[in-house]
Scaffold this motif. Structure first.
Motif, PDB file in Angstrom:
ATOM      1  N   PHE A  20       0.853  -1.188   0.000  1.00 14.23           N
ATOM      2  CA  PHE A  20       0.000   0.000   0.000  1.00 14.23           C
ATOM      3  C   PHE A  20       0.887   1.236   0.000  1.00 14.23           C
ATOM      4  CE2 PHE A  20      -2.791   3.272   1.701  1.00 14.23           C
ATOM      5  CZ  PHE A  20      -3.955   3.035   0.968  1.00 14.23           C
ATOM      6  N   PRO A  21       0.643   2.191  -0.914  1.00 12.55           N
ATOM      7  CA  PRO A  21       1.550   3.337  -1.050  1.00 12.55           C
ATOM      8  C   PRO A  21       1.341   4.414   0.005  1.00 12.55           C
ATOM      9  CG  PRO A  21      -0.278   3.576  -2.574  1.00 12.55           C
ATOM     10  CD  PRO A  21      -0.464   2.245  -1.886  1.00 12.55           C
ATOM     11  N   ASN A  22       2.411   5.101   0.338  1.00 11.11           N
ATOM     12  CA  ASN A  22       2.334   6.291   1.178  1.00 11.11           C
ATOM     13  C   ASN A  22       2.471   7.498   0.246  1.00 11.11           C
ATOM     14  OD1 ASN A  22       2.657   8.462   2.910  1.00 11.11           O
ATOM     15  ND2 ASN A  22       3.993   7.354   4.338  1.00 11.11           N
ATOM     16  N   LEU A  23       1.351   8.028  -0.207  1.00 13.82           N
ATOM     17  CA  LEU A  23       1.368   9.127  -1.156  1.00 13.82           C
ATOM     18  C   LEU A  23       1.527  10.483  -0.480  1.00 13.82           C
ATOM     19  CD1 LEU A  23      -1.390   7.942  -3.675  1.00 13.82           C
ATOM     20  CD2 LEU A  23       1.069   7.483  -3.664  1.00 13.82           C
ATOM     21  N   ASP A  24       1.483  10.495   0.844  1.00 10.76           N
ATOM     22  CA  ASP A  24       1.711  11.741   1.584  1.00 10.76           C
ATOM     23  C   ASP A  24       3.203  11.988   1.813  1.00 10.76           C
ATOM     24  OD1 ASP A  24      -1.089  12.288   1.914  1.00 10.76           O
ATOM     25  OD2 ASP A  24      -1.126  10.703   3.431  1.00 10.76           O
ATOM     26  N   HIS A  25       3.946  10.897   2.012  1.00  6.93           N
ATOM     27  CA  HIS A  25       5.398  10.996   2.213  1.00  6.93           C
ATOM     28  C   HIS A  25       6.076   9.910   1.376  1.00  6.93           C
ATOM     29  CE1 HIS A  25       4.665  13.788   5.516  1.00  6.93           C
ATOM     30  NE2 HIS A  25       3.777  12.935   5.989  1.00  6.93           N
ATOM     31  N   PRO A  26       6.100  10.083   0.061  1.00 10.08           N
ATOM     32  CA  PRO A  26       6.614   9.043  -0.837  1.00 10.08           C
ATOM     33  C   PRO A  26       8.127   8.855  -0.713  1.00 10.08           C
ATOM     34  CG  PRO A  26       6.184  11.057  -2.056  1.00 10.08           C
ATOM     35  CD  PRO A  26       5.656  11.279  -0.673  1.00 10.08           C
ATOM     36  N   GLN A  27       8.561   7.611  -0.778  1.00  4.78           N
ATOM     37  CA  GLN A  27       9.984   7.283  -0.715  1.00  4.78           C
ATOM     38  C   GLN A  27      10.434   6.461  -1.924  1.00  4.78           C
ATOM     39  OE1 GLN A  27      12.036   8.522   1.664  1.00  4.78           O
ATOM     40  NE2 GLN A  27      10.239   9.612   2.444  1.00  4.78           N
ATOM     41  N   SER A  28       9.642   5.477  -2.304  1.00  7.26           N
ATOM     42  CA  SER A  28      10.031   4.609  -3.414  1.00  7.26           C
ATOM     43  C   SER A  28       9.794   5.313  -4.751  1.00  7.26           C
ATOM     44  CB  SER A  28       9.227   3.303  -3.374  1.00  7.26           C
ATOM     45  OG  SER A  28       7.874   3.538  -3.735  1.00  7.26           O
TER      46      SER A  28
ATOM     47  N   ASP B 274      12.962  -0.698  -5.400  1.00  2.14           N
ATOM     48  CA  ASP B 274      12.008   0.401  -5.534  1.00  2.14           C
ATOM     49  C   ASP B 274      12.457   1.604  -4.704  1.00  2.14           C
ATOM     50  OD1 ASP B 274       9.767   1.731  -6.396  1.00  2.14           O
ATOM     51  OD2 ASP B 274       8.323   0.494  -5.314  1.00  2.14           O
ATOM     52  N   ASN B 275      12.894   1.337  -3.475  1.00  2.00           N
ATOM     53  CA  ASN B 275      13.364   2.416  -2.599  1.00  2.00           C
ATOM     54  C   ASN B 275      14.690   2.999  -3.080  1.00  2.00           C
ATOM     55  OD1 ASN B 275      11.163   2.245  -0.840  1.00  2.00           O
ATOM     56  ND2 ASN B 275      12.123   0.638   0.381  1.00  2.00           N
ATOM     57  N   ARG B 276      15.556   2.124  -3.578  1.00  2.00           N
ATOM     58  CA  ARG B 276      16.857   2.613  -4.058  1.00  2.00           C
ATOM     59  C   ARG B 276      16.686   3.511  -5.284  1.00  2.00           C
ATOM     60  NH1 ARG B 276      22.113  -1.167  -5.720  1.00  2.00           N
ATOM     61  NH2 ARG B 276      23.453   0.561  -6.380  1.00  2.00           N
ATOM     62  N   LEU B 277      15.846   3.085  -6.221  1.00  2.00           N
ATOM     63  CA  LEU B 277      15.585   3.909  -7.396  1.00  2.00           C
ATOM     64  C   LEU B 277      14.906   5.212  -6.991  1.00  2.00           C
ATOM     65  CD1 LEU B 277      14.328   1.201  -9.949  1.00  2.00           C
ATOM     66  CD2 LEU B 277      16.629   2.163  -9.723  1.00  2.00           C
ATOM     67  N   GLY B 278      14.045   5.134  -5.988  1.00  2.00           N
ATOM     68  CA  GLY B 278      13.379   6.334  -5.501  1.00  2.00           C
ATOM     69  C   GLY B 278      14.348   7.355  -4.926  1.00  2.00           C
ATOM     70  N   SER B 279      15.457   6.872  -4.375  1.00  2.00           N
ATOM     71  CA  SER B 279      16.442   7.790  -3.790  1.00  2.00           C
ATOM     72  C   SER B 279      17.147   8.631  -4.861  1.00  2.00           C
ATOM     73  CB  SER B 279      17.482   7.004  -2.978  1.00  2.00           C
ATOM     74  OG  SER B 279      18.314   6.226  -3.829  1.00  2.00           O
ATOM     75  N   PHE B 280      17.114   8.175  -6.121  1.00  2.00           N
ATOM     76  CA  PHE B 280      17.725   8.947  -7.209  1.00  2.00           C
ATOM     77  C   PHE B 280      16.903  10.184  -7.565  1.00  2.00           C
ATOM     78  CE2 PHE B 280      19.432   4.680  -8.968  1.00  2.00           C
ATOM     79  CZ  PHE B 280      20.572   4.775  -8.186  1.00  2.00           C
ATOM     80  N   LEU B 281      15.606  10.165  -7.258  1.00  3.77           N
ATOM     81  CA  LEU B 281      14.691  11.210  -7.717  1.00  3.77           C
ATOM     82  C   LEU B 281      14.448  12.265  -6.644  1.00  3.77           C
ATOM     83  CD1 LEU B 281      12.688  12.405  -9.736  1.00  3.77           C
ATOM     84  CD2 LEU B 281      10.981  10.764  -8.907  1.00  3.77           C
ATOM     85  N   MET B 282      14.839  13.485  -6.950  1.00  2.00           N
ATOM     86  CA  MET B 282      14.522  14.619  -6.083  1.00  2.00           C
ATOM     87  C   MET B 282      13.215  15.219  -6.575  1.00  2.00           C
ATOM     88  SD  MET B 282      16.718  18.109  -5.376  1.00  2.00           S
ATOM     89  CE  MET B 282      18.145  17.144  -4.838  1.00  2.00           C
ATOM     90  N   LEU B 283      12.181  15.133  -5.769  1.00  2.06           N
ATOM     91  CA  LEU B 283      10.871  15.611  -6.183  1.00  2.06           C
ATOM     92  C   LEU B 283      10.840  17.129  -6.339  1.00  2.06           C
ATOM     93  CD1 LEU B 283       8.433  13.429  -4.040  1.00  2.06           C
ATOM     94  CD2 LEU B 283       8.775  13.306  -6.507  1.00  2.06           C
ATOM     95  N   PRO B 284      10.101  17.615  -7.326  1.00  2.00           N
ATOM     96  CA  PRO B 284       9.941  19.062  -7.484  1.00  2.00           C
ATOM     97  C   PRO B 284       8.943  19.598  -6.466  1.00  2.00           C
ATOM     98  CG  PRO B 284       8.592  17.909  -9.087  1.00  2.00           C
ATOM     99  CD  PRO B 284       9.360  16.845  -8.337  1.00  2.00           C
ATOM    100  N   GLU B 285       8.825  20.905  -6.403  1.00  2.10           N
ATOM    101  CA  GLU B 285       7.815  21.519  -5.552  1.00  2.10           C
ATOM    102  C   GLU B 285       6.429  21.233  -6.131  1.00  2.10           C
ATOM    103  OE1 GLU B 285       8.041  23.218  -2.686  1.00  2.10           O
ATOM    104  OE2 GLU B 285      10.220  22.892  -2.607  1.00  2.10           O
ATOM    105  N   ALA B 286       5.486  20.914  -5.277  1.00  2.00           N
ATOM    106  CA  ALA B 286       4.114  20.683  -5.736  1.00  2.00           C
ATOM    107  C   ALA B 286       3.569  21.963  -6.356  1.00  2.00           C
ATOM    108  CB  ALA B 286       3.232  20.242  -4.576  1.00  2.00           C
ATOM    109  N   ASN B 287       2.927  21.842  -7.505  1.00  2.00           N
ATOM    110  CA  ASN B 287       2.321  23.019  -8.135  1.00  2.00           C
ATOM    111  C   ASN B 287       0.830  22.826  -8.411  1.00  2.00           C
ATOM    112  OD1 ASN B 287       2.317  21.298 -10.321  1.00  2.00           O
ATOM    113  ND2 ASN B 287       3.764  22.482 -11.551  1.00  2.00           N
TER     114      ASN B 287
END
Length: 373
Positions: free
Chosen positions: A102-110, A346-359
């Motif tokens: 089940f995803p955590n879409l409020d504090h995503p990591q993967s 999934d978590n390791r690949l997620g660490s490569f991505l710096m999320l942008p500011e929500a718009n």
């Protein structure tokens, strides 16, 4: 997924409009392929057989079974009921059903979670241009050169405007908002083309619920104008097309995927940038051998990172046709954000991505939805 279908049907069963659409969808399916009136088991078997034997046919149509149960119509109608909360609910249920977590879409990591977060909270109009099968050719031409664009034969808003006589004997025809093989017809011998069947399919593709957005709410597809395009059919002399897919995070390629042996059973082999094989999921093909770079590899890598500069995450796909490189597509949610990666990967690949500011604010998506009602 069975629970999700039942919940959606229950949610919409009082809608007269919904019932009319489903009835019409079933009529379209029967017109396209009378065999669907037979038992489900026989129909599924027949479609599977056609798919495997169709590789050598003069015309390769998408599988009809896509229209027998069309979840996009449910999402199309659901969104008009509520907006953000419905989209988030559908994504969560699809995520768990497909991945088993089940995803955590409020504090995503993967990586999968972050892709779903961007779907709800980050929208870039340039992404729409780059997902559109027609306008993305302009983006490629402007940034890396026209020589990397698959030649375009024509674009039409109305299927009756298509002059099939003017098209070459071989071509590919697809919708501007489609994906994969489901809105794509490969014509190897135009004389074998059933024009009435083809026009029926193309016309159906242009209906609003057949926008890929309603598959799982991938925002970058939603505002694409519905059109049909015809382009050059890519056929290498060696007989096999190999796809190279470069995953770029904040403009830097971190790993790539090679799709080979499409004539038998496609192998999906992932590699890191040191050319070592990576088993990201149970479906990943594994080899002990390091990847042997084709002569075009460095050029593809350079182009991929050049095209990826404006975006937080994008997969850049290439075809190498006898040493000639074409950009196949740009994908901003690889695998739809429902990849069956092992959790550690999934978590390791997620660490490569710096999320942008929500718009995109939640209140804004809800307001837009209410204005449409």
């Amino acid at each position: 997924m069975k629970f999700l279908k039942q919940a959606v049907k229950k949610y919409l069963r009082k809608s007269k409009f919904f019932k009319k659409i489903i009835k019409k969808l079933n009529e379209v399916a029967r017109q396209e392929d009378p065999s669907i009136q037979k038992s489900k088991a026989k129909s599924t078997s027949k479609n599977t057989s056609n798919a495997s034997s169709g590789r050598g046919k003069d015309v390769i149509y998408p599988l009809i079974k896509e229209y027998k149960y069309n979840k996009r119509i449910y999402n199309y109608l659901l969104e008009n009921q509520d907006g953000y909360s419905i989209k988030k609910w559908v994504i969560e249920q699809m995520y768990y059903s497909t991945i088993g977590r089940f995803p955590n879409l409020d504090h995503p990591q993967s990586l999968n979670e972050k892709m779903q977060w961007m779907r709800l909270h980050y929208h870039d109009p340039l992404m729409v241009k780059c997902v559109d099968k027609c306008s993305f050719k302009d983006y490629i031409k402007e940034h890396v050169g026209e020589e990397y664009v698959v030649p375009l034969y024509g674009v039409w808003e109305n299927v009756n405007d298509i002059d099939f006589e003017a098209l070459p004997d071989k071509f590919a025809i697809k919708s501007t908002w489609g994906w994969g093989d489901l809105q794509n017809i490969l014509v190897k011998n135009k004389s074998a083309l059933d024009l009435h069947k083809t026009k029926s399919l193309l016309s159906n593709w242009l209906m609003p619920w057949n926008n890929y957005y309603y598959q799982s709410f991938e925002w970058d597809s939603k505002d694409i104008p519905p059109r049909i395009i015809a382009e050059q059919l890519l056929e290498p002399e060696c007989g096999e097309i190999i796809d190279y897919k470069f995953y770029c995070y904040n403009g830097i390629c971190r790993h790539f995927l090679v799709c080979s042996d499409r004539k038998t059973k496609t192998k999906y082999t992932n590699y890191d940038m040191n050319m070592n094989c990576m088993k990201l999921s149970p479906n990943s093909h594994v080899t002990d051998q390091k990847f042997e770079k084709p002569p075009t590899f460095s050029t593809m890598l350079h182009i991929a990172e050049e095209l990826a500069k404006p975006f937080p995450l994008v997969r850049v796909d290439f075809y190498d046709i006898d040493g000639r490189i074409y950009v196949g597509e740009l994908t901003f949610s690889p695998g739809g954000g429902f990849n069956t990666y092992y959790e550690e990967w999934d978590n390791r690949l997620g660490s490569f991505l710096m999320l942008p500011e929500a718009n995109v604010a939640v209140s804004e998506t809800t307001r837009i939805c209410k204005e449409r009602l």
